[in-house]
Motif scaffolding. Structure first.
Motif, PDB file in Angstrom:
ATOM      1  N   ILE A   1      97.358 -24.230  12.820  1.00  0.00           N
ATOM      2  CA  ILE A   1      96.371 -23.301  12.271  1.00  0.00           C
ATOM      3  C   ILE A   1      95.249 -24.143  11.680  1.00  0.00           C
ATOM      4  O   ILE A   1      95.481 -24.962  10.787  1.00  0.00           O
ATOM      5  N   ALA A   2      94.057 -23.978  12.214  1.00  0.00           N
ATOM      6  CA  ALA A   2      92.896 -24.753  11.782  1.00  0.00           C
ATOM      7  C   ALA A   2      91.904 -23.838  11.084  1.00  0.00           C
ATOM      8  O   ALA A   2      91.504 -22.810  11.642  1.00  0.00           O
ATOM      9  N   ALA A   3      91.521 -24.209   9.875  1.00  0.00           N
ATOM     10  CA  ALA A   3      90.535 -23.447   9.104  1.00  0.00           C
ATOM     11  C   ALA A   3      89.303 -24.314   8.913  1.00  0.00           C
ATOM     12  O   ALA A   3      89.380 -25.417   8.358  1.00  0.00           O
ATOM     13  N   LYS A   4      88.166 -23.834   9.368  1.00  0.00           N
ATOM     14  CA  LYS A   4      86.920 -24.577   9.286  1.00  0.00           C
ATOM     15  C   LYS A   4      86.193 -24.213   7.998  1.00  0.00           C
ATOM     16  O   LYS A   4      85.739 -23.093   7.816  1.00  0.00           O
ATOM     17  N   VAL A   5      86.066 -25.192   7.078  1.00  0.00           N
ATOM     18  CA  VAL A   5      85.377 -24.968   5.814  1.00  0.00           C
ATOM     19  C   VAL A   5      83.869 -24.960   6.033  1.00  0.00           C
ATOM     20  O   VAL A   5      83.153 -24.084   5.543  1.00  0.00           O
ATOM     21  N   ASN A   6      83.372 -25.959   6.770  1.00  0.00           N
ATOM     22  CA  ASN A   6      81.967 -26.006   7.167  1.00  0.00           C
ATOM     23  C   ASN A   6      81.880 -26.766   8.481  1.00  0.00           C
ATOM     24  O   ASN A   6      82.895 -26.906   9.173  1.00  0.00           O
ATOM     25  N   ASP A   7      80.715 -27.245   8.842  1.00  0.00           N
ATOM     26  CA  ASP A   7      80.547 -27.899  10.140  1.00  0.00           C
ATOM     27  C   ASP A   7      81.352 -29.185  10.270  1.00  0.00           C
ATOM     28  O   ASP A   7      81.594 -29.657  11.386  1.00  0.00           O
ATOM     29  N   TYR A   8      81.782 -29.782   9.149  1.00  0.00           N
ATOM     30  CA  TYR A   8      82.434 -31.084   9.217  1.00  0.00           C
ATOM     31  C   TYR A   8      83.802 -31.128   8.535  1.00  0.00           C
ATOM     32  O   TYR A   8      84.591 -32.022   8.832  1.00  0.00           O
ATOM     33  N   ILE A   9      84.106 -30.205   7.648  1.00  0.00           N
ATOM     34  CA  ILE A   9      85.362 -30.220   6.918  1.00  0.00           C
ATOM     35  C   ILE A   9      86.310 -29.171   7.498  1.00  0.00           C
ATOM     36  O   ILE A   9      85.943 -28.004   7.645  1.00  0.00           O
ATOM     37  N   THR A  10      87.546 -29.604   7.815  1.00  0.00           N
ATOM     38  CA  THR A  10      88.539 -28.715   8.402  1.00  0.00           C
ATOM     39  C   THR A  10      89.888 -28.921   7.717  1.00  0.00           C
ATOM     40  O   THR A  10      90.259 -30.052   7.403  1.00  0.00           O
ATOM     41  N   VAL A  11      90.617 -27.826   7.517  1.00  0.00           N
ATOM     42  CA  VAL A  11      91.977 -27.874   7.001  1.00  0.00           C
ATOM     43  C   VAL A  11      92.922 -27.483   8.138  1.00  0.00           C
ATOM     44  O   VAL A  11      92.729 -26.436   8.770  1.00  0.00           O
TER      45      VAL A  11
END
Length: 282
Positions: free
Chosen positions: A241-251
Motif C-alpha cells: 500500500i503506497a500513500a503519496k504525500v507529495n510529488d517526492y515523499i511516499t509512505v
C-alpha cells in the motif's frame, strides 16, 4: 497450499468471463519508472532513557514499459531493492536484497483471454546472510540461486489495473556455492548438481488499484507447481500500500509471503513500513 492454489485458479477463470479493456493503454510505447531511497537515523549522547545509535537505508527501483500495437501487447518490468542497516558497533547488515525481471508477450485473438509467452528472472542482487547464526553464515549471492522460467498459456488483462494468467511453465534453477541447498538431488546421482530443471503449472495474478487520489494498492501473486509433485505449490504473494504525500515523499507498507520448500519448509513473511523519497522518471 493446495486449496489456496485451487481458489486462485477458479477466481481467475471467473474473472475471464468479463470483457478485456485496453482503452487505458495508448498505442505505441507506454513507459513508467520510479526510483527512490528510504532513510532512517537515530543517535544518542548522554541520553538517560536508553537506546542504540542506528542507521538504515534502502534503495529501490521499479521500471515498466508496455508496447501496445493491436493485436500485440508486450510488457516488460524490472524491480530491484537493496537495503542495509547498522546498529551501534555491529556493522552493516543486509535487510533487502532482490532483483526481479519479467517480460510478457500477448496477442488478442477475440477471446476473453489472450495467449501469452512469459519470461521471468529472479535473483538476489548481492550476498545475503543468516544473522541468527554464530558466526554469521552466507546463504545467497547473485544468481546463487538464480531462477529463470518460461511460461506459455492464456492471460486476462483489464488495462493496467488487473491481469491474471495461467500456463504451462519451465523453470530452471542455477546455483554455485549453495548448490547443495537449492539444486542438488541426492536421490538421482552422487555428483553435486548446480542446475535443476522443473516443468509444471504457473499462475500469476497482479492488481494495481487506486482507492484514493494519493493511495495505491499493489498485489503480485505467483503460484508454481511441478508435475512430479502437483500437490506442492511454490507461493510468492507481495502486497504494497503506497500513500503519496507529495510529488517526492511516499509512505509504503509492504508485506511479502513466500512458501517455497526448496528454500524452507516454513512459510516466510517479510513486513516493512518505509517513508522515503521517490522520483518518477516517466
Amino acid at each position: 497450499m493446495k486449496n489456496l492454489a485451487l481458489l486462485i485458479i477458479l477466481t481467475a477463470k471467473i474473472v475471464t468471463a468479463q470483457n478485456p479493456a485496453d482503452s487505458l493503454i495508448k498505442q505505441g510505447w507506454n513507459p513508467g519508472g520510479v526510483v527512490g531511497v528510504n532513510l532512517s537515523q537515530i543517535a544518542f549522547k548522554d541520553w538517560t532513557q536508553g537506546g542504540s545509535n542506528s542507521l538504515a537505508y534502502s534503495l529501490f527501483s521499479n521500471f515498466e514499459v508496455i508496447y501496445f500495437n493491436n493485436p500485440w501487447k508486450w510488457r516488460t518490468s524490472i524491480k530491484a531493492a537493496y537495503g542495509r542497516t547498522k546498529l551501534e558497533d555491529q556493522g552493516y547488515r543486509t535487510t533487502d536484497n532482490e532483483f526481479y525481471f519479467e517480460s510478457i508477450l500477448a496477442r488478442k485473438i477475440g477471446w476473453p483471454v489472450d495467449p501469452y509467452f512469459a519470461l521471468t528472472i529472479r535473483s538476489s542482487i548481492t550476498k545475503g546472510y543468516d544473522y541468527k547464526s554464530e558466526p554469521t553464515v552466507q546463504i545467497t549471492d547473485f544468481f546463487d540461486p538464480g531462477y529463470v522460467s518460461q511460461a506459455l498459456g492464456f492471460q486476462y488483462a483489464h488495462g493496467k489495473m488487473f491481469s491474471s494468467r495461467l500456463g504451462i511453465a519451465l523453470q530452471q534453477t542455477f546455483a554455485n556455492k549453495f548448490a547443495a541447498v537449492y539444486t542438488d538431488d541426492i536421490e538421482t546421482t552422487n555428483k553435486l548438481e548446480d542446475f535443476k530443471f522443473d516443468t509444471g503449472i504457473e499462475s500469476v495474478t497482479e492488481v494495481k488499484y487506486n482507492f484514493y487520489d494519493n493511495m495505491t494498492y499493489l498485489s503480485f501473486l505467483r503460484l508454481f507447481s511441478r508435475f512430479n509433485s502437483i500437490d506442492v505449490w511454490d507461493v510468492r504473494w507481495d502486497n504494497t500500500i503506497a500513500a503519496k504525500v507529495n510529488d517526492y515523499i511516499t509512505v509504503n507498507f509492504n508485506v511479502v509471503l513466500v512458501h517455497e520448500v526448496s528454500q524452507s519448509r516454513r512459510t516466510q513473511i517479510k513486513e516493512a513500513i518505509n517513508i522515503g523519497i521517490t522520483y518518477s522518471l516517466f
